[in-house]
Design a protein around this motif. Structure first.
Motif, PDB file in Angstrom:
ATOM      1  N   THR A 147       0.856  -1.179   0.000  1.00 18.05           N
ATOM      2  CA  THR A 147       0.000   0.000   0.000  1.00 18.05           C
ATOM      3  C   THR A 147       0.897   1.236   0.000  1.00 18.05           C
ATOM      4  N   ASP A 166       2.471 -12.776   7.825  1.00 15.53           N
ATOM      5  CA  ASP A 166       1.510 -12.097   8.700  1.00 15.53           C
ATOM      6  C   ASP A 166       2.085 -10.823   9.310  1.00 15.53           C
ATOM      7  N   ARG A 209      -4.991   4.657   8.079  1.00 14.88           N
ATOM      8  CA  ARG A 209      -5.408   4.154   6.767  1.00 14.88           C
ATOM      9  C   ARG A 209      -4.463   3.046   6.297  1.00 14.88           C
ATOM     10  N   ARG A 254      -2.722   0.990   8.161  1.00 15.34           N
ATOM     11  CA  ARG A 254      -3.022  -0.201   8.971  1.00 15.34           C
ATOM     12  C   ARG A 254      -4.274  -0.899   8.452  1.00 15.34           C
ATOM     13  N   THR A 255      -5.326  -0.150   8.194  1.00 17.03           N
ATOM     14  CA  THR A 255      -6.566  -0.724   7.674  1.00 17.03           C
ATOM     15  C   THR A 255      -6.323  -1.431   6.341  1.00 17.03           C
ATOM     16  N   ASP A 256      -5.600  -0.770   5.447  1.00 15.51           N
ATOM     17  CA  ASP A 256      -5.334  -1.363   4.134  1.00 15.51           C
ATOM     18  C   ASP A 256      -4.480  -2.622   4.250  1.00 15.51           C
ATOM     19  N   GLU A 316      -4.217  -4.613   6.852  1.00 18.00           N
ATOM     20  CA  GLU A 316      -4.952  -5.681   7.533  1.00 18.00           C
ATOM     21  C   GLU A 316      -5.768  -6.498   6.536  1.00 18.00           C
ATOM     22  N   ASP A 317      -6.093  -5.933   5.392  1.00 17.92           N
ATOM     23  CA  ASP A 317      -6.783  -6.690   4.340  1.00 17.92           C
ATOM     24  C   ASP A 317      -5.923  -7.843   3.825  1.00 17.92           C
ATOM     25  N   PHE A 318      -4.600  -7.790   4.066  1.00 13.89           N
ATOM     26  CA  PHE A 318      -3.678  -8.853   3.654  1.00 13.89           C
ATOM     27  C   PHE A 318      -3.375  -9.806   4.815  1.00 13.89           C
ATOM     28  N   ASN A 319      -4.241  -9.815   5.858  1.00 13.89           N
ATOM     29  CA  ASN A 319      -4.131 -10.720   7.015  1.00 13.89           C
ATOM     30  C   ASN A 319      -2.903 -10.469   7.883  1.00 13.89           C
TER      31      ASN A 319
END
Length: 160
Positions: free
Chosen positions: A57, A78, A103, A105-107, A109-112
């Protein structure tokens, strides 16, 4: 202020932001070393690759049409790494870095992602305070070579 994904059109603004921030932040580096490092790390092809890498990202904070902040993170397995986090010196303390972090972190976290790491010069007290205020803890140290000299880095970790 808008936080949005970076585009290829943002490359020059990102490079300029990095250059101004490095000159303002890293007193231990001479101007020539900063300029050559920024030119290398933020070359058009390097930024272009970053925009296309899976698990990556790249975000900018734009105030009207001016890029005032930038972050770049990547997830492998992870673990997410904050590779870059800059806010223009004239805009630090305005919450831009926190907004970029949230933002990012949110993006990521979509990658686990299960944990985040951030690395900066150990001498950068502002960076240490920034990451600690976000809940990161210093978990390690390391070394980076820039301009033929070795500099100590601090590694900050946030368990999610």
């Amino acid at each position: 202020m808008e936080i949005r994904p970076a585009t290829p059109d943002d490359r020059a603004a990102i490079r300029n932001l990095a250059r101004e921030t490095w000159h303002d932040t890293y007193d231990e580096l001479d101007a020539e070393t900063i300029d050559s490092t920024v030119d290398d790390w933020y070359a058009d092809d390097a930024l272009e690759r970053a925009l296309d890498e899976p698990g990556t990202t790249v975000l900018v904070a734009a105030d009207d049409s001016e890029i005032v902040g930038f972050t770049h993170g990547v997830v492998q397995g992870d673990e997410g790494d904050v590779l870059r986090m800059y806010v223009h010196p004239d805009h630090q303390g305005e919450g831009i870095g926190t907004a970029l972090h949230e933002r990012l972190r949110t993006d990521l976290e979509d990658f686990n992602m299960k944990r985040m790491r951030a690395i900066d010069f150990a001498s950068n007290e502002d960076s240490r305070r920034f990451y600690e205020n976000l809940g990161f803890e210093q978990t390690d140290t390391g070394d980076v070579e820039i301009g033929g000299e070795t500099h100590e880095e601090a590694v900050y970790t946030l368990e999610l």
